[in-house]
Design a protein around this motif. Structure first.
Motif, PDB file in Angstrom:
ATOM      1  N   ILE A   1     -30.587 -31.555 -45.393  1.00 23.46           N
ATOM      2  CA  ILE A   1     -30.917 -30.992 -44.073  1.00 23.46           C
ATOM      3  C   ILE A   1     -32.362 -30.502 -44.057  1.00 23.46           C
ATOM      4  O   ILE A   1     -33.114 -30.755 -43.106  1.00 23.46           O
ATOM      5  N   ASP A   2     -32.768 -29.801 -45.115  1.00 18.27           N
ATOM      6  CA  ASP A   2     -34.142 -29.293 -45.175  1.00 18.27           C
ATOM      7  C   ASP A   2     -35.152 -30.425 -45.304  1.00 18.27           C
ATOM      8  O   ASP A   2     -36.243 -30.368 -44.712  1.00 18.27           O
ATOM      9  N   ARG A   3     -34.818 -31.470 -46.071  1.00 16.03           N
ATOM     10  CA  ARG A   3     -35.727 -32.622 -46.201  1.00 16.03           C
ATOM     11  C   ARG A   3     -35.927 -33.320 -44.865  1.00 16.03           C
ATOM     12  O   ARG A   3     -37.037 -33.745 -44.525  1.00 16.03           O
TER      13      ARG A   3
ATOM     14  N   ILE B   1     -36.767 -31.588 -38.561  1.00 13.90           N
ATOM     15  CA  ILE B   1     -36.266 -31.729 -37.190  1.00 13.90           C
ATOM     16  C   ILE B   1     -36.110 -33.188 -36.783  1.00 13.90           C
ATOM     17  O   ILE B   1     -35.799 -33.477 -35.622  1.00 13.90           O
ATOM     18  N   ALA B   2     -36.300 -34.104 -37.749  1.00 16.81           N
ATOM     19  CA  ALA B   2     -36.225 -35.533 -37.414  1.00 16.81           C
ATOM     20  C   ALA B   2     -34.921 -35.911 -36.717  1.00 16.81           C
ATOM     21  O   ALA B   2     -34.948 -36.666 -35.735  1.00 16.81           O
ATOM     22  N   PRO B   3     -33.730 -35.419 -37.172  1.00 13.75           N
ATOM     23  CA  PRO B   3     -32.493 -35.809 -36.476  1.00 13.75           C
ATOM     24  C   PRO B   3     -32.448 -35.350 -35.015  1.00 13.75           C
ATOM     25  O   PRO B   3     -31.763 -35.955 -34.195  1.00 13.75           O
ATOM     26  N   LEU B   4     -33.171 -34.271 -34.693  1.00 12.44           N
ATOM     27  CA  LEU B   4     -33.175 -33.748 -33.325  1.00 12.44           C
ATOM     28  C   LEU B   4     -34.303 -34.351 -32.487  1.00 12.44           C
ATOM     29  O   LEU B   4     -34.329 -34.188 -31.268  1.00 12.44           O
TER      30      LEU B   4
ATOM     31  N   LEU C   1     -29.931 -27.242 -38.288  1.00 15.18           N
ATOM     32  CA  LEU C   1     -31.338 -27.512 -38.576  1.00 15.18           C
ATOM     33  C   LEU C   1     -31.712 -26.883 -39.919  1.00 15.18           C
ATOM     34  O   LEU C   1     -30.908 -26.180 -40.530  1.00 15.18           O
ATOM     35  N   PRO C   2     -32.932 -27.123 -40.406  1.00 14.62           N
ATOM     36  CA  PRO C   2     -33.332 -26.558 -41.701  1.00 14.62           C
ATOM     37  C   PRO C   2     -33.133 -25.047 -41.788  1.00 14.62           C
ATOM     38  O   PRO C   2     -33.058 -24.339 -40.781  1.00 14.62           O
ATOM     39  N   THR C   3     -33.079 -24.552 -43.002  1.00 17.22           N
ATOM     40  CA  THR C   3     -32.727 -23.167 -43.293  1.00 17.22           C
ATOM     41  C   THR C   3     -33.484 -22.138 -42.452  1.00 17.22           C
ATOM     42  O   THR C   3     -32.856 -21.179 -41.957  1.00 17.22           O
ATOM     43  N   PRO C   4     -34.794 -22.257 -42.243  1.00 13.52           N
ATOM     44  CA  PRO C   4     -35.487 -21.227 -41.452  1.00 13.52           C
ATOM     45  C   PRO C   4     -34.937 -21.077 -40.025  1.00 13.52           C
ATOM     46  O   PRO C   4     -34.945 -19.976 -39.475  1.00 13.52           O
TER      47      PRO C   4
ATOM     48  N   ILE D   1     -17.835 -40.293 -37.752  1.00 12.20           N
ATOM     49  CA  ILE D   1     -18.413 -39.249 -38.590  1.00 12.20           C
ATOM     50  C   ILE D   1     -18.859 -39.884 -39.901  1.00 12.20           C
ATOM     51  O   ILE D   1     -18.129 -40.696 -40.487  1.00 12.20           O
ATOM     52  N   SER D   2     -20.058 -39.514 -40.354  1.00 11.85           N
ATOM     53  CA  SER D   2     -20.564 -40.047 -41.624  1.00 11.85           C
ATOM     54  C   SER D   2     -21.261 -38.931 -42.387  1.00 11.85           C
ATOM     55  O   SER D   2     -21.351 -37.793 -41.915  1.00 11.85           O
ATOM     56  N   ARG D   3     -21.791 -39.268 -43.560  1.00 10.49           N
ATOM     57  CA  ARG D   3     -22.531 -38.292 -44.357  1.00 10.49           C
ATOM     58  C   ARG D   3     -24.025 -38.342 -44.082  1.00 10.49           C
ATOM     59  O   ARG D   3     -24.797 -37.639 -44.729  1.00 10.49           O
ATOM     60  N   GLU D   4     -24.435 -39.118 -43.121  1.00 10.43           N
ATOM     61  CA  GLU D   4     -25.861 -39.317 -42.864  1.00 10.43           C
ATOM     62  C   GLU D   4     -26.547 -38.047 -42.388  1.00 10.43           C
ATOM     63  O   GLU D   4     -27.639 -37.702 -42.857  1.00 10.43           O
ATOM     64  N   SER D   5     -25.931 -37.333 -41.417  1.00 11.74           N
ATOM     65  CA  SER D   5     -26.605 -36.197 -40.805  1.00 11.74           C
ATOM     66  C   SER D   5     -25.587 -35.235 -40.223  1.00 11.74           C
ATOM     67  O   SER D   5     -24.775 -35.610 -39.377  1.00 11.74           O
ATOM     68  N   TYR D   6     -25.676 -33.983 -40.663  1.00  8.93           N
ATOM     69  CA  TYR D   6     -24.816 -32.944 -40.104  1.00  8.93           C
ATOM     70  C   TYR D   6     -25.077 -32.789 -38.615  1.00  8.93           C
ATOM     71  O   TYR D   6     -24.136 -32.692 -37.805  1.00  8.93           O
TER      72      TYR D   6
END
Length: 699
Positions: A134-136, A139-142, A339-342, A450-455
């Protein structure tokens, strides 16, 4: 379910504390402490109540909340990650441990059949727990969604984007969905209700006390931090945050208060789509319904017409850039946890200002909750297989039937209700449906990918799937197999438009329900919840729905006036309760829950007496731990509601929650019950005892 009609009322919980190692208790004293010279007797140990939790330095007739659990309250402070702490949290931890094992096993199983519930649950949880990925991804998935908002150039494109965000479960400006028509309970209808705010309700935008200003400061900081994380320069982020607050304040000003939202009649306003289109042209209801696969609707139910007048005005008068800032913010806010941790940390800091929690819950607990919310019945099937024996369901149904019989007797012997109203009330009670444990027909998730690609992608896909599943109800027969809670939920609810009460499997386990406990404990614990939910059908809101769930006045004017007069006594009593300086319980906001507590306790007490009569006849009734069955009944009710809560969370609860704080749910009904007075030998003048003329009596 999403709209006001489903009303999943929160039921507090009772935790079972082991009695192992404690000494047999002396008989309860009605003075501050058992005199040292009092004779001691030995009593059999009971199950379900921990005698070590009782504070015997307190007179039960002065403060039953402290008497019943004062030692527990001292020994169980609120953990740093929580805003409040009670027995229900302890059961929740135990249930979460089981759910975690189920989820981790599912995530580790890479050979689950594609499309199966195990595959979807496992992949969803695995993706949610992969914080490194997720951190890597950043925001690309969004980014595709952010780009859509950025591409809006005119009013038509803006309306299309609002529809798209609604389809993704992001409630910009308002809430829209399909639910049962409250006045024609055999049909589904499109329903629009106020929404679109970041703060909990309209009151938070206008209060100026120090506590409210602190929450508003956190709100502003939250928006600016998230927008800066998105890459905005600080001055632009500050400007966008101010724009969002200005638009939300317009919406808040037009919103109804929490108390006003409790009136089902004034929040039911049916109009044709054509009439709505004429009244709200900038909103474009016709286009909205077509875009959300609800185009076949000819009518819609508008909860708060004046609010939608303001939405229409906002869409006409605010600039496109400012409206885009509002949409962008709600897109980010709605997805912060994925989204990433921050981003997630910024969201926690905002919630912290409201709840007082010192640190965030560990990630697996948060993601377990999201999996339950998102894939609840797929996940729930895996849980039920391990956690819910058939015998529990049979025993629970037996208790419900006994409580229904007691409620019928209370209606029949009621001294202020006329025969025609009694007949309708008995008809409604007879038609009440009960759901125990888990659905008879499970949701079919076969079309959800549902897949493991992106939460984040999983989260948005699941929201869109649920919205479209709901929209597909339009024009179909009512699905009475649907549940508004998932099987592991430690809660229960009454739904007036379905005239049903629902008890998930998560609730039907010790300490709420223990086959090894005596009748008094079970009737005071899960029985009290059953009576509470059952009598929601006859509280100030529920009484407005008939046996078929239609919003219809079936009361004679005289009976309705008498009910209102008696309910007002309850309202005044709770208005007087003040847990913090200058903070009082809102007797109107909490009216329905308080009435359900009052009636439920009285009705279930009657059911317990019938059960004891069947079991022991006119013979002696055993004491356990030195307490009579009647005393154990009230102790069980009270220990279910013992709660420590942070001041911030308590203020938030009083402002937003229709439930009174635990201490007043404990003592409020008991102060009016002669049964409690008799059980503990209280006398007039004791703090727990109201004078007969001041008592609230409903059923």
């Amino acid at each position: 379910m999403k709209n006001r009609s489903s009303r999943p009322w929160l039921a507090a919980a009772l935790v079972l504390a082991s009695c192992a190692g404690t000494k047999p208790a002396a008989p309860v004293a009605t003075t501050a402490a058992t005199p040292a010279s009092a004779p001691t007797e030995t009593y059999p140990k009971g199950v379900g109540l921990d005698m070590a939790d009782i504070d015997r330095t307190v007179n039960p007739c002065d403060d039953f909340f402290q008497f019943s659990g004062g030692n527990w309250l001292r020994n169980n402070p609120v953990p740093s990650y929580a805003s409040s702490w009670g027995p229900r949290n302890l059961l929740g931890n135990r249930t979460q441990d089981m759910l975690r094992k189920i989820l981790e096993d599912a995530a580790a199983n890479r050979n689950a059949a594609p499309g199966s519930n195990a595959q979807k649950v496992g992949d969803f949880y695995a993706a949610a727990m992969d914080t490194a990925a997720i951190d890597r991804a950043g925001i690309a998935p969004l980014k595709p969604e952010l780009d859509r908002v950025g591409a809006v150039r005119d009013a038509a494109a803006l309306r299309a984007e609002i529809i798209h965000l609604q389809d993704l479960g992001i409630g910009v400006f308002y809430r829209v969905g399909v639910d049962i028509d409250e006045k024609i309970s055999t049909q589904y209808a499109v329903q629009l209700n106020q929404g679109g705010l970041t703060l909990p309700n309209r009151e938070f935008y206008f209060k100026t006390d120090a506590r409210s200003e602190k929450v508003k400061a956190a709100y502003r900081a939250y928006m600016q931090q998230v927008l800066e994380l998105l890459g905005m320069p600080a001055p632009m982020a500050q400007l966008d945050a101010a724009t969002v607050e200005r638009i939300e304040t317009r919406l808040a000003k037009a919103s109804r208060t929490p108390v006003e939202l409790r009136d089902p009649q004034t929040n039911y306003n049916k109009m044709t789509v054509a009439a709505a289109q004429k009244r709200y042209p900038a909103l474009d209801p016709k286009g909205l319904l077509a875009g959300l696969q609800m185009g076949k609707a000819q009518e819609i139910i508008v909860g708060q017409p004046a609010f939608f007048d303001e939405v229409n005005a906002v869409l006409k008068t605010e600039s496109i850039p400012d409206l885009k800032a509002y949409l962008r913010w709600h897109l980010l806010r709605s997805t912060a946890s994925a989204l990433p941790t921050p981003f997630a940390e910024a969201a926690f800091r905002f919630s912290q200002a409201q709840s007082g929690a010192k640190q965030q819950a560990v990630r697996w607990k948060r993601m377990q909750a999201v999996t339950d919310q998102t894939l609840g019945e797929a996940f729930g099937q895996l849980y039920v297989d391990q956690a819910f024996p058939p015998a529990a369901k049979a025993r629970a149904l037996e208790m419900v039937n006994n409580i229904k019989a007691s409620m019928a007797e209370h209606i029949q012997t009621n001294t202020w209700m006329s025969a025609p109203t009694k007949a309708e009330a008995l008809k409604k009670l007879a038609a009440l449906r009960v759901k125990i444990g888990y659905p008879d027909v499970w949701k079919d998730y076969s079309t959800l990918k549902i897949s493991r690609e992106s939460y984040l992608k999983n989260l948005l896909a699941a929201r869109q799937w649920e919205n479209r599943r709901e929209a597909a109800h339009l024009g179909q027969p009512i699905d009475r197999n649907e549940w508004g809670m998932t099987p592991p939920t430690i809660n229960a609810y009454y739904n007036p438009v379905m005239n049903e009460m629902v008890f998930p499997a998560g609730y039907l386990q010790p300490p709420f329900f223990d086959p090894n406990a005596d009748d008094a404990v079970n009737y005071g614990a899960i029985g009290g919840v059953m009576g509470h939910e059952m009598t929601h059908g006859f509280d100030d809101q529920g009484r407005q729905y008939d046996a078929e769930g239609n919003l219809r006045d079936w009361w004679t004017p005289q009976d309705a006036a008498e009910f209102t007069k008696r309910a007002a006594v309850v309202g005044r009593q709770y208005d007087a309760f003040s847990p913090l300086d200058s903070v009082h319980v809102n007797g109107q906001l909490t009216m329905g829950e308080n009435l359900a507590d009052f009636a439920g306790l009285t009705v279930v007490y009657g059911a317990l007496q019938k059960q004891l009569q069947q079991r022991y006849g006119n013979g002696p009734r055993p004491k356990y731990d030195g307490f009579t069955p009647e005393q154990r009944y009230f102790l069980s009710w009270a220990q279910l509601r013992r709660t420590n809560i942070r001041p911030e969370a308590l203020r938030q609860q009083i402002a937003t929650d229709p439930h009174s704080p635990g201490q007043y749910r404990t003592i409020g009904p008991l102060m009016n019950m002669p049964q409690f007075q008799a059980a503990f030998g209280c006398k007039e003048g004791d703090k727990m005892i109201r004078k007969p003329a001041d008592r609230a009596v409903i059923w």
